[in-house]
Design a protein around this motif. Sequence first.
Motif, short mmCIF file in Angstrom:
data_model
loop_
_atom_site.label_atom_id
_atom_site.label_comp_id
_atom_site.label_asym_id
_atom_site.label_seq_id
_atom_site.Cartn_x
_atom_site.Cartn_y
_atom_site.Cartn_z
N TYR A 52 0.93 -1.29 0.04
CA TYR A 52 -0.05 -0.01 0.09
C TYR A 52 0.99 1.08 0.06
O TYR A 52 0.48 2.21 -0.90
N GLN A 172 -9.86 13.71 -1.87
CA GLN A 172 -10.36 12.43 -1.43
C GLN A 172 -10.66 12.27 0.01
O GLN A 172 -10.84 11.20 0.61
N GLU A 229 -5.05 0.41 3.95
CA GLU A 229 -5.84 -0.07 2.82
C GLU A 229 -7.00 0.84 2.40
O GLU A 229 -7.22 1.43 1.37
N LYS A 230 -7.27 1.69 3.59
CA LYS A 230 -8.56 2.77 3.42
C LYS A 230 -8.00 3.91 2.67
O LYS A 230 -8.68 4.35 1.93
N ALA A 232 -5.29 3.76 0.74
CA ALA A 232 -5.06 3.34 -0.65
C ALA A 232 -6.37 3.24 -1.46
O ALA A 232 -6.25 3.81 -2.74
N ARG A 233 -7.46 2.87 -0.96
CA ARG A 233 -8.53 2.88 -1.74
C ARG A 233 -8.96 4.29 -2.05
O ARG A 233 -9.50 4.44 -3.27
N ARG A 234 -8.47 5.42 -1.37
CA ARG A 234 -8.95 6.51 -1.82
C ARG A 234 -7.87 7.40 -3.02
O ARG A 234 -8.27 7.86 -3.70
N PRO A 237 -7.67 4.22 -5.96
CA PRO A 237 -8.64 3.23 -6.21
C PRO A 237 -8.48 2.14 -7.23
O PRO A 237 -9.08 1.17 -7.08
N GLU A 238 -7.57 2.44 -8.36
CA GLU A 238 -7.37 1.62 -9.62
C GLU A 238 -6.94 0.23 -9.19
O GLU A 238 -7.07 -0.83 -9.97
N PHE A 240 -7.82 -1.61 -6.76
CA PHE A 240 -8.58 -2.48 -6.28
C PHE A 240 -9.65 -2.95 -7.28
O PHE A 240 -10.74 -3.44 -7.10
N GLU A 241 -9.44 -2.49 -8.50
CA GLU A 241 -10.55 -2.83 -9.68
C GLU A 241 -10.33 -4.21 -10.14
O GLU A 241 -9.44 -4.69 -9.96
#
Length: 241
Positions: A52, A172, A229-230, A232-234, A237-238, A240-241
Amino acid sequence: MPEIEIKDELYSGKAKTIYNTNDPDVMVSHFRDSLTAFDGKKKSEAEKKGYYNAQISKKLFEMLEDAGIKTHYLGMLDDERMLVQRVEIILIEVIPRNIAAGSITRKYPFEEGFRFKEPVVVMDYKSDEHGDPMLNDDIAVALGVATREEIAKVKELALKINELLTTYLEKQGLLLVDFKLEFGRRNGEIVLADEISCDTCRFWDAGTGESLDKDVFRFDKGDVTGTYEKVARRIVPEIFE
Ligand code: UDP
């Protein structure tokens, strides 16, 4: 760039290991899962933390490069390993602060959460042996770690980077409380080096004020992997696709 091959280990720090490669101008920075705090007194590992942090750093370096800031970032070798230019690291940790937290609230009468009217740039001497003491320009020059011109330049760059990151992260839902930068010399220029990640920044959720960074580890506020992870999701985000 020709195929890069990892050669010998140059240096292993608290969270990253740096390797030489077959290209003398290129090094590999491996973001590991290890975590340390309080001058290495507290140690642990968190699964996927290196991944991450590497991905967050990659994205933020790319954003800064697009905005005209020179960095050591060259690309990724794989998910956790970054290709970086060889630079001569300036032994100053440059810390822009937008909101009071951490050491500045222990050393000065600032309440945690106090929003500075203008960003405060602090410099620390990068020396584990001496406990990273705070520097001013005169001490830095006397120590020979940088010239006055270099100090002025790194402060100017730090403020510019702070502005770019703050604006980017706001979108974000992240408040950039403070963060640590390191710079290097390369061909007579000063370039941004090291990393920009959950280990080196304080991020607070803009809505709830929740810590989304290494303070979760420092003060046992919760699950480190889940927190990183939270973020990284912001920011990325790509992935996690
Ligand atoms: N920081 C860092 N490495 C260091 C010291 C600080 O990345 O060796 C970062 C830290 O994560 C925070 C900011 O710089 O985002 C300011 O840290 P501070 O001086 O408040 O130190 P702390 O309270 O963590 O001891």
